[in-house]
Design a protein around this motif. Structure first.
Motif: not given
Length: 271
Positions: A238-246
């Motif tokens: 994808s041209d977008h990155q993933m966001i991980q929120l802990d």
């Protein structure tokens, strides 16, 4: 700990935003084979298995359209531990698209592996209107995909800010906000100081060739700031990155469990 991941999947066209991909795979915008989609979705599934998020939220996911051979991509991500799965048209609750419409099937979705309460809400302006309003472990999470048009986006951001103010308590707002004019566009959501731009200094989340921008946004309420860690994860499909929120060390209250595991049909009306 509560772990939330959010990603714009780009309809699993296997285009990473580089100029080379855009040139060589431009035909994927017209039609993407199931093989290509499954290859991209396997990356997502492997990432979810590695991270084991409690809540996974997606925009630009296809539940079956003319351009992807009417393949419901959400089904390729569902596993036994997902007790709630939801996918909805991102344009409106009422509008029905004909089978051969290019807009048919273009959706947002979420997968939950812990008890969750939710409603699918629709903004009053624009084409992309869907906002998921969820609560998990006592934390409210809103997920949105906003307009590409600046004036419409301003209206949507103001309305989203009003929705945030409907309730006190720990809150997360995530999504592809398309803030091409910079983080200043987030002023309605940041006014008053309750919400904080958690990934403001985490680097760009979108690229188109050499152009990079932070279009995907994670806002958190101040009562969560000492408990949250944000990571930006690469998505080669994808041209977008993933966001991980802990979210760690925050007093969590589980939502009442559902009577039975819920898998909502792609054609179901929003809750």
């Amino acid at each position: 700990m509560l772990r939330i991941v959010y990603a714009n999947l780009g309809y699993s066209r296997d285009i990473d935003g580089s100029l080379g991909h855009h040139v060589r795979r431009v035909h994927h915008h017209v039609f993407t084979t199931k093989r290509v989609q499954l290859r991209s979705l396997q990356h997502v599934r492997d990432r979810l298995r590695d991270l084991q998020p409690d809540l996974s939220c997606f925009v630009e996911i296809d539940r079956g359209s003319l351009t992807n051979g009417f393949f419901d991509q959400s089904r390729a991500l569902v596993e036994a531990h997902h007790t709630t799965v939801r996918i909805d048209n991102k344009y409106s609750a009422e509008r029905q698209f004909r089978r051969l419409s290019v807009s048919r099937g273009k959706s947002n979705a979420f997968l939950a592996s812990r008890p969750v309460t939710y409603v699918a809400r629709y903004l009053s302006a624009g084409k992309k209107r869907l906002v998921y309003d969820l609560e998990m472990a006592g934390i409210r999470v809103l997920v949105a995909h906003l307009s590409l048009r600046y004036r419409i986006r301003c209206v949507q951001l103001a309305e989203l800010a009003r929705w945030v103010e409907e309730r006190d308590g720990p809150t997360v707002v995530m999504g592809d906000f398309n803030v091409f004019r910079g983080s200043g566009e987030l002023a309605p959501l940041l006014a008053g100081g309750r919400m904080v731009h958690a990934n403001a200094d985490s680097g760009p989340t979108f690229r188109f060739g050499p152009y990079q921008a932070t279009l995907d946004t994670c806002l958190i309420s101040r009562d969560l700031t000492d408990h949250c860690t944000v990571h930006i994860l690469d998505q080669p499909y994808s041209d977008h990155q993933m966001i991980q929120l802990d979210i760690k060390g925050f007093e969590q209250r589980e939502a009442p469990p559902l009577a039975t595991p819920l898998l909502v049909s792609a054609e179901a009306e929003p809750a």
